[in-house]
Design an enzyme around this catalytic site. Structure first.
Site, PDB file in Angstrom:
ATOM      1  N   ARG A  15     -50.139  26.041  40.386  1.00  0.00           N
ATOM      2  CA  ARG A  15     -51.115  26.714  39.526  1.00  0.00           C
ATOM      3  C   ARG A  15     -51.351  25.994  38.192  1.00  0.00           C
ATOM      4  O   ARG A  15     -52.290  26.308  37.463  1.00  0.00           O
ATOM      5  CB  ARG A  15     -50.679  28.171  39.267  1.00  0.00           C
ATOM      6  CG  ARG A  15     -51.052  29.094  40.423  1.00  0.00           C
ATOM      7  CD  ARG A  15     -50.519  30.487  40.216  1.00  0.00           C
ATOM      8  NE  ARG A  15     -49.095  30.581  40.552  1.00  0.00           N
ATOM      9  CZ  ARG A  15     -48.324  31.628  40.262  1.00  0.00           C
ATOM     10  NH1 ARG A  15     -48.833  32.663  39.620  1.00  0.00           N
ATOM     11  NH2 ARG A  15     -47.058  31.645  40.609  1.00  0.00           N
ATOM     12  N   GLY A  78     -36.607  27.849  48.908  1.00  0.00           N
ATOM     13  CA  GLY A  78     -36.182  29.053  48.202  1.00  0.00           C
ATOM     14  C   GLY A  78     -35.031  28.810  47.238  1.00  0.00           C
ATOM     15  O   GLY A  78     -34.354  27.781  47.292  1.00  0.00           O
TER      16      GLY A  78
END
Ligand code: UD1
Ligand code: CA
Length: 453
Positions: A15, A78
């Site tokens: 982002r 993760g």
């Protein structure tokens, strides 16, 4: 107890839409991950591990000086996967503190509150209550208030989603247990990831005490995912720094209009007007006044010096009671002795300006050693460069340089000498001499001015 500190910095940060790793974007002039490394280094007895992956070479290069153990996590799966990769490097005893390269404002004092609670049978979690907990892992407690698990947003039931105590991600776990728990993690969840947060339920099962600590403020645990959040944390940090400066005795005419990108140290009764930017290490002595729109980088300013509006000072040393600006530019290697004056539209570079000397208007003084009480007239230029090499100008005490003088280096003007205005000085001038180096003026009587026919 010795500690391993793991800093996660392998994520993609898509982002940010950036060619640079997210964690290298700066807050207060310092890359986020370097802020975290600095805070972690402040904790005693700690061994640093930095997990890198996406754009990892950049991160590794920019953090080399911290001598952290770099662990690669290519293809990140993760937060639990990240810890699994570092597991072989953890010490057998002690505990592991997990931090994040994109959570830059965490304070050492908060982390110390956590480490103070650490035992071989205690897991310490940093949690916070948020009015809007969306996106965060929720802290699930039993009827006795004991922490039982952390449930990720995407895996939570409606009842769990209503919990507003959330996981900041920062936790401290005893190494002996942690190894067992990490080995037992699975990726059987909504995101198909290995969740570090699954160790909480394992700890509860194993009868390990789970205690929680809260940060002093929300900004400490705020993460940066995009440039809007980056800007918001930048403002927050600038606000915190402004408060600290005022509490330390500096007057800020508007605490919302100062930017410190590095470290600013101030004496008492410093006054800083609006829109000043400080970069690197800047030290201001007591009684220093800085006018609006000034830029100061890596410099030391002595007591009672006044810097007027729109001045720039870079890599320079300024002594006491000097008078600078408005519109002055001190470039690297400038040193002003006490009571020196650098006025408007004056540029200096590698220049020693002696005590009480004045360069008040429109001049360039480079590669110069100037004594005390020299007066440099407007429009004086040290011609220090022949296109290839730089040469030095030396000016003795009490010299008077007339306006619009060119000093063609290498050249020396000895103590007490006077240079006539408009001179181009190519030969050295001895003590107390007057040097003229300009065409003589001729006046003609009754000159018939040309007229139109
Ligand atoms: C995580 C926590 C969540 C917590 C939240 C706080 C887990 C499973 N969840 O969720 O409980 O409320 O943080 O912000 O831990 N990273 C790696 N390697 C990986 C995955 C992540 O280095 O394989 C780094 C990311 O770059 C990021 C950080 O770890 O800096 C957190 O990862 P992210 O996937 O954003 O976790 P969240 O889903 O926000
Ligand atoms: Ca995630």
């Amino acid at each position: 107890m010795t500690q391993d500190i793991v800093i996660l910095a392998a994520g993609k940060g898509s982002r940010m839409k950036s060619a640079f790793s997210k964690v290298l974007h700066k807050i207060g002039g310092i890359p986020m991950v370097r802020r975290v490394l600095t805070t972690a280094s402040a904790l005693s007895d700690s061994k640093l591990h930095l997990i890198v992956g996406h754009q990892g070479e950049q991160v590794e290069t920019s953090c080399q000086d911290f001598s952290a153990n770099i662990v690669w996590q290519n293809d990140p799966q993760g937060t639990g996967d990240a810890l699994k990769r570092v597991a072989p490097f953890l010490q057998t005893d002690g505990a592991t503190l997990t931090l994040y390269g994109d959570v830059p404002l965490i304070r050492a004092s908060t982390l110390e509150k956590m480490t103070a609670l650490s035992t071989p049978n205690t897991l310490v979690l940093l949690t916070i209550r948020l009015t809007n907990p969306t996106g965060y892992g929720r802290i699930v407690r039993n009827e006795q208030g004991k922490v039982m698990a952390i449930v990720e947003q995407k895996d939570a039931t409606d009842r769990q989603l209503a919990i507003n105590e959330v996981n900041t991600g920062i936790l401290l776990a005893p190494n002996s247990h942690l190894q067992t728990w990490l080995a037992a993690l699975t990726n059987n969840n909504a995101q198909g990831e290995y969740y570090l947060t699954d160790v909480i339920a394992m700890a509860a099962q194993a009868g390990v005490d789970i205690v929680t600590v809260n940060p002093e403020n929300e900004a400490e645990v705020a993460g940066v995912n995009d440039r809007v959040q980056l800007a918001a944390l930048e403002r927050e940090l600038q606000h915190q720094q402004a408060i600290a400066l005022m509490q330390n005795g500096a007057t800020l005419l508007d605490p919302a209009r100062i930017d410190v990108r590095g470290t600013l140290t101030t004496g008492n009764d410093v006054i800083i007007d609006v829109n000043c930017v400080f970069e690197g290490n800047v030290v201001l002595g007591s009684g220093v006044e800085i006018g609006p729109n000034c830029f100061l980088k890596n410099c030391v300013i002595g007591d009672n010096t006044v810097i007027k509006s729109n001045s720039m000072i870079d890599d320079s040393q300024v002594a006491e009671a000097c008078d600078i600006g408005p519109f002055a530019r001190l470039r690297p290697g400038t040193q002003l002795a006490n009571k020196a004056k650098i006025g408007n539209f004056v540029e200096t570079k590698k220049a020693l300006i002696g005590e009480g000397s004045k360069v008040n208007h429109l001049s360039y003084i480079g590669d110069t050693e100037m004594g005390a009480n020299v007066n440099v007239g407007a429009g004086t230029i040290t011609c220090n460069y022949d296109g290839v090499n730089k040469f030095k100008t030396q000016i003795g005490d009490n010299v008077f340089v007339g306006s619009n003088t060119s000093l063609v280096a290498p050249v020396q003007v000895a103590e007490g000498a006077t240079i006539a205005a408009g001179s181009t000085i190519t030969k050295s001038v001895s003590e107390n001499q007057l040097a003229f180096a300009r065409a003589r003026q001729t006046n003609k009587d009754n000159w018939p001015r040309p007229s139109k026919k």
